[in-house]
Enzyme design. Structure first.
Site, mmCIF file in Angstrom:
data_model
loop_
_atom_site.group_PDB
_atom_site.id
_atom_site.type_symbol
_atom_site.label_atom_id
_atom_site.label_comp_id
_atom_site.label_asym_id
_atom_site.label_seq_id
_atom_site.Cartn_x
_atom_site.Cartn_y
_atom_site.Cartn_z
ATOM 1 N N GLY A 81 0.806 -1.220 0.000
ATOM 2 C CA GLY A 81 0.000 0.000 0.000
ATOM 3 C C GLY A 81 0.833 1.261 0.000
ATOM 4 N N THR B 73 0.296 4.051 -2.969
ATOM 5 C CA THR B 73 -0.334 5.161 -3.695
ATOM 6 C C THR B 73 -1.545 5.730 -2.944
ATOM 7 O OG1 THR B 73 0.334 4.014 -5.713
ATOM 8 C CG2 THR B 73 -1.195 5.841 -5.986
ATOM 9 N N THR C 197 2.106 10.083 -7.871
ATOM 10 C CA THR C 197 3.455 9.531 -7.913
ATOM 11 C C THR C 197 4.385 10.191 -6.885
ATOM 12 O OG1 THR C 197 3.042 9.444 -10.284
ATOM 13 C CG2 THR C 197 5.221 8.835 -9.575
ATOM 14 N N GLU D 275 10.440 -5.067 -7.943
ATOM 15 C CA GLU D 275 9.106 -5.052 -8.564
ATOM 16 C C GLU D 275 9.196 -4.640 -10.038
ATOM 17 O OE1 GLU D 275 6.453 -1.798 -7.312
ATOM 18 O OE2 GLU D 275 4.869 -3.288 -7.094
HETATM 19 C C1 LIG Z 1 -4.527 -1.495 -11.944
HETATM 20 C C2 LIG Z 1 -3.584 -0.776 -11.038
HETATM 21 C C3 LIG Z 1 -2.964 -1.459 -9.992
HETATM 22 C C4 LIG Z 1 -2.143 -0.778 -9.090
HETATM 23 N N1 LIG Z 1 -1.629 -1.448 -7.996
HETATM 24 C C5 LIG Z 1 -1.008 -0.724 -7.016
HETATM 25 C C6 LIG Z 1 -0.649 -1.350 -5.764
HETATM 26 O O1 LIG Z 1 -0.872 -2.545 -5.554
HETATM 27 N N2 LIG Z 1 -0.072 -0.565 -4.799
HETATM 28 C C7 LIG Z 1 0.169 0.766 -4.976
HETATM 29 O O2 LIG Z 1 0.680 1.402 -4.060
HETATM 30 N N3 LIG Z 1 -0.150 1.376 -6.164
HETATM 31 C C8 LIG Z 1 -0.730 0.665 -7.168
HETATM 32 N N4 LIG Z 1 -1.080 1.284 -8.360
HETATM 33 C C9 LIG Z 1 -0.820 2.716 -8.525
HETATM 34 C C10 LIG Z 1 0.230 3.011 -9.585
HETATM 35 O O3 LIG Z 1 1.513 2.717 -9.080
HETATM 36 C C11 LIG Z 1 0.050 4.472 -9.986
HETATM 37 O O4 LIG Z 1 -1.177 4.579 -10.683
HETATM 38 C C12 LIG Z 1 1.176 4.980 -10.843
HETATM 39 O O5 LIG Z 1 2.373 5.021 -10.119
HETATM 40 C C13 LIG Z 1 0.868 6.365 -11.387
HETATM 41 O O6 LIG Z 1 0.472 7.207 -10.334
HETATM 42 P P1 LIG Z 1 -0.877 8.048 -10.442
HETATM 43 O O7 LIG Z 1 -1.962 7.161 -10.952
HETATM 44 O O8 LIG Z 1 -1.113 8.726 -9.159
HETATM 45 O O9 LIG Z 1 -0.579 9.099 -11.578
HETATM 46 P P2 LIG Z 1 -0.119 10.607 -11.373
HETATM 47 O O10 LIG Z 1 1.051 10.711 -10.465
HETATM 48 O O11 LIG Z 1 -1.320 11.426 -11.072
HETATM 49 O O12 LIG Z 1 0.364 10.957 -12.851
HETATM 50 C C14 LIG Z 1 -0.559 11.015 -13.958
HETATM 51 C C15 LIG Z 1 0.248 11.170 -15.253
HETATM 52 O O13 LIG Z 1 0.994 12.393 -15.215
HETATM 53 C C16 LIG Z 1 2.367 12.139 -15.435
HETATM 54 N N5 LIG Z 1 3.165 13.035 -14.578
HETATM 55 C C17 LIG Z 1 2.959 13.324 -13.266
HETATM 56 N N6 LIG Z 1 3.906 14.185 -12.840
HETATM 57 C C18 LIG Z 1 4.741 14.422 -13.889
HETATM 58 C C19 LIG Z 1 5.908 15.213 -14.080
HETATM 59 N N7 LIG Z 1 6.436 15.931 -13.077
HETATM 60 N N8 LIG Z 1 6.490 15.229 -15.299
HETATM 61 C C20 LIG Z 1 5.980 14.494 -16.313
HETATM 62 N N9 LIG Z 1 4.878 13.714 -16.200
HETATM 63 C C21 LIG Z 1 4.259 13.689 -15.006
HETATM 64 C C22 LIG Z 1 2.594 10.671 -15.056
HETATM 65 O O14 LIG Z 1 3.681 10.146 -15.769
HETATM 66 C C23 LIG Z 1 1.263 10.048 -15.451
HETATM 67 O O15 LIG Z 1 1.297 9.654 -16.798
HETATM 68 C C24 LIG Z 1 -1.872 0.597 -9.299
HETATM 69 C C25 LIG Z 1 -2.444 1.269 -10.388
HETATM 70 C C26 LIG Z 1 -3.300 0.620 -11.229
HETATM 71 C C27 LIG Z 1 -3.958 1.385 -12.349
#
Ligand SMILES: Cc1cc2nc3c(=O)[nH]c(=O)nc-3n(C[C@H](O)[C@H](O)[C@H](O)COP(=O)(O)OP(=O)(O)OC[C@H]3O[C@@H](n4cnc5c(N)ncnc54)[C@H](O)[C@@H]3O)c2cc1C
Length: 388
Positions: free
Chosen positions: A124, A126, A132, A246
């Site tokens: 856990g 995100t 991110t 991972e």
């Molecule tokens: C099906 C699924 C399973 C998952 N399983 C897990 C899990 O088990 N545990 C867990 O902790 N997380 C999990 N995740 C979360 C996953 O790791 C995140 O969705 C991923 O890291 C992206 O984060 P975010 O969705 O918050 O996107 P955001 O951080 O909101 O980013 C959205 C987009 O903007 C871009 N972006 C953001 N900031 C910048 C920047 N400064 N410069 C350029 N581009 C930028 C990113 O590259 C991305 O394309 C899962 C996600 C999914 C969809």
């Protein structure tokens, strides 16, 4: 025809995984996908076969074969059309306990994780508001006597409903009160069997793929202080190493997906005849498949390099990221070409291509998105100025 022009590592393990996966054909995955159901029998069979405990040392009941063996297992699972997303976390999430846990935590958890008696499938990190930017997580654990009291929210936490334990990242000191944003973050081991209904609520999220992902709500969840892994406030460092494992393992799943798509595209291009000749005789059909093969083969080399570095204990953050990026892009290109080669049948559920197409798309976003990898390479490897 064999499309492998390489000497695969762990051929016996690959062979066993292929035989196991043959018992879980496309029809099994299609039925689960339709209902968004967890592949319980598949995961149990892998567990019984010892395939999920290869990273656990022998002294704790695993086979201790290491990361290269784990990449071979996940690659073969994916090449066969199955999906390791349901269970890959059982392989690596325990790494935080193995590397940073106390002797008591190791001896009480690792043997049970190795045997499958305890499922450690949930990680856990995100949160909805931090995205991110992990140092901005807000889920907070307040120490009160012998317990931590947790409040907050997580999102996209996969397999939470199918796990007995969860490695949870929390803030234990507010961001404003620490010297570095990554300080004041801690790792807690949450026993889901005690937590659900007593401060933890799990809400499944339906997505474009069958991934058992969920949203978690913490409302004064009490976790014993002895479930803290390592030192309080140092948790960010602990999870980074686990994240490298991972990324490399998920990259190997992408390589497996890429090979699945290429195998299927080659077979169909030879078999399907239009205009009185196999479609694969047209270079317009051949070349994209050949390009996919070139890309997957090159990405596999990067995955092998990153895995070897990880296993040797050499710092490999950049290589793990590069492997994940190249492999996820190669598998996505192969997926697209496979659909194109199949024409209309690429969209038919019974061919499994549309399902694998949806599944492999995830890996350009999770566990880390491509832009964040490029940013890491630009600033950490190339010394370019930081943009955030
Ligand atoms: C099906 C699924 C399973 C998952 N399983 C897990 C899990 O088990 N545990 C867990 O902790 N997380 C999990 N995740 C979360 C996953 O790791 C995140 O969705 C991923 O890291 C992206 O984060 P975010 O969705 O918050 O996107 P955001 O951080 O909101 O980013 C959205 C987009 O903007 C871009 N972006 C953001 N900031 C910048 C920047 N400064 N410069 C350029 N581009 C930028 C990113 O590259 C991305 O394309 C899962 C996600 C999914 C969809």
């Amino acid at each position: 025809m064999n499309t492998d022009f390489f000497n695969p590592s762990f051929p016996e393990i690959r062979d066993s995984v292929q035989r196991l996966c043959a018992c879980f054909p496309g029809s099994y995955w299609q039925a689960l996908d339709r209902e968004r159901t967890y592949p319980k029998e598949f995961v149990e069979t892998l567990t019984r076969g010892g395939f999920l405990s290869v990273l656990i040392p022998e002294e704790f009941g695993g086979s201790g074969l290491g990361l290269v063996a784990a990449t071979a297992i996940l690659e073969e699972i994916h090449r066969s059309g199955c999906n390791g997303g349901a269970c890959h976390a059982q392989m690596y999430t325990m790494g935080t306990i193995l590397k940073h846990g106390s002797a008591a935590q190791k001896s009480s958890y690792l043997p049970k994780i190795a045997s499958g008696k305890l499922r450690l499938q949930a990680f856990g990190v995100t949160e909805p508001s931090s995205g991110t930017d992990t140092t901005r997580i807000r889920t907070f654990a307040r120490r009160e006597g012998g317990h931590y009291i947790i409040n907050g929210q997580k999102i996209w936490i996969s397999r939470a409903e199918h796990s007995d334990l969860m490695v949870l990242l929390v803030r234990t000191t507010p961001r404003e009160e620490v010297a570095k944003p990554s300080d004041g973050i801690s790792v807690l081991l949450v026993d889901m069997r005690d937590a659900v209904g007593r401060g933890l609520t799990i809400r499944p999220i339906r997505t474009m793929l069958n991934h058992a992902t969920t949203e978690l709500f913490f409302d004064n969840l009490r976790v014993p202080a002895e479930n803290l892994v390592g030192a309080e406030g140092n948790g960010f460092k602990y999870i980074v190493d686990g994240m490298n494992a991972e990324r490399i393992l998920i990259a190997s799943e992408c390589i497996g997906d890429g090979r699945f798509f290429i195998d299927r595209a080659v077979a169909y291009a030879k078999d399907r005849s239009v205009f009185d000749r196999p479609i694969g005789q047209n270079q317009g059909v051949q070349f994209p498949i050949a390009r996919a093969y070139v890309q997957v083969t090159a990405a596999a080399e990067m995955v092998a390099k990153a895995a070897a570095m990880f296993e040797a204990g050499v710092p490999c953050g950049t290589e793990a990221n590069m492997a994940k990026m190249l492999a996820s892009e190669a598998s996505w290109y192969a997926a697209d070409i496979c659909v194109q080669t199949h024409g209309g049948f690429g969209f038919a559920e019974e061919y499994d291509i549309e399902r694998k197409f949806r599944e492999t798309r995830l890996y350009q976003v999770a566990p880390i998105s491509t832009n964040l990898i490029l940013s890491h390479v630009a600033t950490h490897r190339l010394g370019l100025p930081k943009s955030f």
